[in-house]
Design a protein around this motif. Structure first.
Motif, PDB file in Angstrom:
ATOM      1  N   ILE A 124      35.591  -2.954 -11.864  1.00  0.00           N
ATOM      2  CA  ILE A 124      34.167  -3.219 -11.667  1.00  0.00           C
ATOM      3  C   ILE A 124      34.062  -4.135 -10.456  1.00  0.00           C
ATOM      4  CG2 ILE A 124      32.061  -4.102 -12.718  1.00  0.00           C
ATOM      5  CD1 ILE A 124      33.543  -3.753 -15.447  1.00  0.00           C
ATOM      6  N   SER A 125      33.215  -3.771  -9.503  1.00  0.00           N
ATOM      7  CA  SER A 125      33.189  -4.541  -8.257  1.00  0.00           C
ATOM      8  C   SER A 125      31.776  -4.706  -7.729  1.00  0.00           C
ATOM      9  CB  SER A 125      34.048  -3.844  -7.198  1.00  0.00           C
ATOM     10  OG  SER A 125      33.559  -2.527  -6.955  1.00  0.00           O
ATOM     11  N   LEU A 126      31.563  -5.803  -7.025  1.00  0.00           N
ATOM     12  CA  LEU A 126      30.322  -6.002  -6.282  1.00  0.00           C
ATOM     13  C   LEU A 126      30.524  -5.364  -4.917  1.00  0.00           C
ATOM     14  CD1 LEU A 126      27.488  -7.249  -6.130  1.00  0.00           C
ATOM     15  CD2 LEU A 126      28.551  -9.330  -5.211  1.00  0.00           C
ATOM     16  N   ASP A 127      29.871  -4.213  -4.702  1.00  0.00           N
ATOM     17  CA  ASP A 127      30.106  -3.450  -3.472  1.00  0.00           C
ATOM     18  C   ASP A 127      29.232  -3.912  -2.314  1.00  0.00           C
ATOM     19  OD1 ASP A 127      31.961  -2.009  -4.880  1.00  0.00           O
ATOM     20  OD2 ASP A 127      30.670  -0.276  -5.216  1.00  0.00           O
ATOM     21  N   SER A 128      28.057  -4.419  -2.602  1.00  0.00           N
ATOM     22  CA  SER A 128      27.194  -4.960  -1.551  1.00  0.00           C
ATOM     23  C   SER A 128      26.118  -5.822  -2.188  1.00  0.00           C
ATOM     24  CB  SER A 128      26.553  -3.844  -0.696  1.00  0.00           C
ATOM     25  OG  SER A 128      25.650  -3.093  -1.473  1.00  0.00           O
ATOM     26  N   SER A 129      25.548  -6.720  -1.406  1.00  0.00           N
ATOM     27  CA  SER A 129      24.495  -7.594  -1.906  1.00  0.00           C
ATOM     28  C   SER A 129      23.745  -8.210  -0.736  1.00  0.00           C
ATOM     29  CB  SER A 129      25.082  -8.704  -2.781  1.00  0.00           C
ATOM     30  OG  SER A 129      24.060  -9.577  -3.226  1.00  0.00           O
ATOM     31  N   THR A 130      22.432  -8.309  -0.908  1.00  0.00           N
ATOM     32  CA  THR A 130      21.596  -8.946   0.111  1.00  0.00           C
ATOM     33  C   THR A 130      20.669  -9.941  -0.578  1.00  0.00           C
ATOM     34  OG1 THR A 130      21.621  -6.964   1.482  1.00  0.00           O
ATOM     35  CG2 THR A 130      19.881  -8.566   1.935  1.00  0.00           C
ATOM     36  N   LEU A 131      20.542 -11.123   0.018  1.00  0.00           N
ATOM     37  CA  LEU A 131      19.671 -12.169  -0.508  1.00  0.00           C
ATOM     38  C   LEU A 131      18.450 -12.296   0.392  1.00  0.00           C
ATOM     39  CD1 LEU A 131      22.408 -14.895  -1.219  1.00  0.00           C
ATOM     40  CD2 LEU A 131      21.730 -12.933  -2.630  1.00  0.00           C
ATOM     41  N   TYR A 152      23.855 -19.351  -0.012  1.00  0.00           N
ATOM     42  CA  TYR A 152      24.596 -19.286  -1.280  1.00  0.00           C
ATOM     43  C   TYR A 152      25.979 -19.888  -1.088  1.00  0.00           C
ATOM     44  CZ  TYR A 152      27.226 -15.382   0.743  1.00  0.00           C
ATOM     45  OH  TYR A 152      28.040 -14.607   1.544  1.00  0.00           O
ATOM     46  N   GLY A 153      26.562 -20.299  -2.222  1.00  0.00           N
ATOM     47  CA  GLY A 153      27.943 -20.770  -2.200  1.00  0.00           C
ATOM     48  C   GLY A 153      28.863 -19.619  -2.587  1.00  0.00           C
ATOM     49  N   ALA A 154      29.746 -19.834  -3.537  1.00  0.00           N
ATOM     50  CA  ALA A 154      30.652 -18.776  -3.990  1.00  0.00           C
ATOM     51  C   ALA A 154      29.969 -17.931  -5.057  1.00  0.00           C
ATOM     52  CB  ALA A 154      31.931 -19.386  -4.541  1.00  0.00           C
ATOM     53  N   ILE A 155      30.111 -16.627  -4.928  1.00  0.00           N
ATOM     54  CA  ILE A 155      29.588 -15.692  -5.930  1.00  0.00           C
ATOM     55  C   ILE A 155      30.790 -15.037  -6.623  1.00  0.00           C
ATOM     56  CG2 ILE A 155      28.277 -13.563  -6.300  1.00  0.00           C
ATOM     57  CD1 ILE A 155      26.495 -14.320  -4.000  1.00  0.00           C
ATOM     58  N   THR A 156      30.701 -14.929  -7.933  1.00  0.00           N
ATOM     59  CA  THR A 156      31.806 -14.346  -8.697  1.00  0.00           C
ATOM     60  C   THR A 156      31.296 -13.249  -9.630  1.00  0.00           C
ATOM     61  OG1 THR A 156      31.575 -16.053 -10.402  1.00  0.00           O
ATOM     62  CG2 THR A 156      33.209 -16.448  -8.661  1.00  0.00           C
ATOM     63  N   LEU A 157      32.179 -12.291  -9.902  1.00  0.00           N
ATOM     64  CA  LEU A 157      31.919 -11.237 -10.895  1.00  0.00           C
ATOM     65  C   LEU A 157      33.001 -11.363 -11.964  1.00  0.00           C
ATOM     66  CD1 LEU A 157      31.076  -7.494 -10.282  1.00  0.00           C
ATOM     67  CD2 LEU A 157      32.888  -8.143 -11.872  1.00  0.00           C
ATOM     68  N   ALA A 168      23.230 -11.232   4.115  1.00  0.00           N
ATOM     69  CA  ALA A 168      24.195 -10.317   3.501  1.00  0.00           C
ATOM     70  C   ALA A 168      25.329 -11.127   2.885  1.00  0.00           C
ATOM     71  CB  ALA A 168      24.749  -9.347   4.532  1.00  0.00           C
ATOM     72  N   VAL A 169      25.700 -10.749   1.678  1.00  0.00           N
ATOM     73  CA  VAL A 169      26.802 -11.421   0.975  1.00  0.00           C
ATOM     74  C   VAL A 169      28.120 -10.800   1.424  1.00  0.00           C
ATOM     75  CG1 VAL A 169      27.846 -11.850  -1.287  1.00  0.00           C
ATOM     76  CG2 VAL A 169      25.356 -11.989  -0.999  1.00  0.00           C
ATOM     77  N   ASP A 170      29.102 -11.635   1.638  1.00  0.00           N
ATOM     78  CA  ASP A 170      30.437 -11.156   2.000  1.00  0.00           C
ATOM     79  C   ASP A 170      31.148 -10.670   0.736  1.00  0.00           C
ATOM     80  OD1 ASP A 170      32.932 -10.622   2.995  1.00  0.00           O
ATOM     81  OD2 ASP A 170      33.480 -12.734   3.342  1.00  0.00           O
ATOM     82  N   VAL A 171      31.140  -9.339   0.506  1.00  0.00           N
ATOM     83  CA  VAL A 171      31.719  -8.794  -0.724  1.00  0.00           C
ATOM     84  C   VAL A 171      33.233  -8.638  -0.636  1.00  0.00           C
ATOM     85  CG1 VAL A 171      29.598  -7.634  -1.429  1.00  0.00           C
ATOM     86  CG2 VAL A 171      31.243  -6.430   0.049  1.00  0.00           C
ATOM     87  N   THR A 172      33.819  -9.024   0.493  1.00  0.00           N
ATOM     88  CA  THR A 172      35.284  -9.008   0.598  1.00  0.00           C
ATOM     89  C   THR A 172      35.888 -10.322   0.104  1.00  0.00           C
ATOM     90  OG1 THR A 172      35.299  -9.854   2.876  1.00  0.00           O
ATOM     91  CG2 THR A 172      35.128  -7.457   2.577  1.00  0.00           C
ATOM     92  N   ALA A 173      35.041 -11.272  -0.238  1.00  0.00           N
ATOM     93  CA  ALA A 173      35.538 -12.556  -0.725  1.00  0.00           C
ATOM     94  C   ALA A 173      36.206 -12.368  -2.079  1.00  0.00           C
ATOM     95  CB  ALA A 173      34.393 -13.554  -0.823  1.00  0.00           C
ATOM     96  N   PRO A 174      37.160 -13.234  -2.417  1.00  0.00           N
ATOM     97  CA  PRO A 174      37.825 -13.111  -3.722  1.00  0.00           C
ATOM     98  C   PRO A 174      36.852 -13.361  -4.870  1.00  0.00           C
ATOM     99  CG  PRO A 174      38.428 -15.171  -2.638  1.00  0.00           C
ATOM    100  CD  PRO A 174      37.663 -14.367  -1.629  1.00  0.00           C
TER     101      PRO A 174
END
Length: 247
Positions: A145-152, A43-48, A161-167
């Motif tokens: 509202i936050s993305l606390d964890s994610s797995t692809l 994946y590239g950048a993920i945003t919420l 695992a997605v890096d949920v500390t990313a901006p």
């Protein structure tokens, strides 16, 4: 009282189910596939993002989680945290990529969104909206509202695992209190002024001369009758005396 299930446990349960489904679908293909195909999803950048940063209690808020690009994405989960005192998740509002199956599981203060492709569908590639959904604002406050964890999961069953500390993976909406709706107004009560007919009548009215004497007239009438009888009796006596004198 419902059992509190942590986001990590929810994620583990959903991942196990999705991984089993994905492995069953692609297992036969992987037996004959070259090792180069057994690569994890990327994946590239993920945003919420939220559609409005200032709303009023009672309004709805749309949240979107998207990736600018993905490759070989067959299944994934997204654990979204929020404040249940300020926001209520609308369970029927979640929308996932077409051509797959999606499910949402609510916890005490988080929702786990899970999605998987179906059958022999290829993994997702390119820009993708992973999920969009809505909250209803409950009360005034600042809602995070936050993305606390994610797995692809890739088509080969490999996980990333997605890096949920990313901006870009936390959004804040300020909720204003709902305006107070005034109750039905009542018009002031007025006291009707007394009508002319209801006013007491003062002063004197001309009275019947006879009525003015009232009960006092009765003795005079009796006395007059007696007097008349005496006069008549006297007249009779005078006449009798004259008759006696002439005999």
């Amino acid at each position: 009282m419902p059992e509190r299930i942590s986001p990590t446990r929810l994620r583990g349960r959903r991942l196990a189910a999705l991984l089993a489904a994905a492995t069953a679908v692609v297992g036969a293909t992987l037996i004959a596939a070259p090792a180069a195909m057994a690569a994890p999803a990327t994946y590239g950048a993920i945003t919420l993002t939220v559609d409005d940063t200032t709303i009023t209690a009672g309004d709805t808020l749309t949240v979107t989680i998207a990736a600018d690009t993905v490759a070989d994405l067959y299944a994934y989960d997204l654990v979204v945290g929020y404040d249940p005192a300020l926001l209520s998740f609308d369970a029927a509002s979640a929308v996932y990529p077409t051509g797959g199956f999606g499910d949402a599981q609510t916890g005490t203060d988080a929702v786990t969104f899970s999605s998987t492709r179906l059958g022999t569908s290829p993994g997702l590639t390119g820009p993708q909206t992973l999920v969009s959904f809505t909250f209803t604002a409950l009360a005034a406050g600042s809602a995070d509202i936050s993305l606390d964890s994610s797995t692809l999961i890739g088509t080969a069953g490999e996980t990333t695992a997605v890096d949920v500390t990313a901006p870009g993976l936390t959004a804040t909406t300020v909720i204003a209190a709902a305006p107070v709706t005034p109750g039905p107004s009542t018009s002031p009560t007025t006291t009707p002024s007394p009508s002319a007919s209801a006013l007491p009548i003062t002063g004197t009215t001309p009275s019947d001369p006879l009525a003015s004497t009232g009960a006092d007239a009765t003795p005079w009438l009796v006395t007059g009758a007696i007097g008349a009888a005496l006069v008549a009796l006297g007249a009779v006596l005078v006449i009798r005396r004259r008759q006696a004198a002439t005999r």
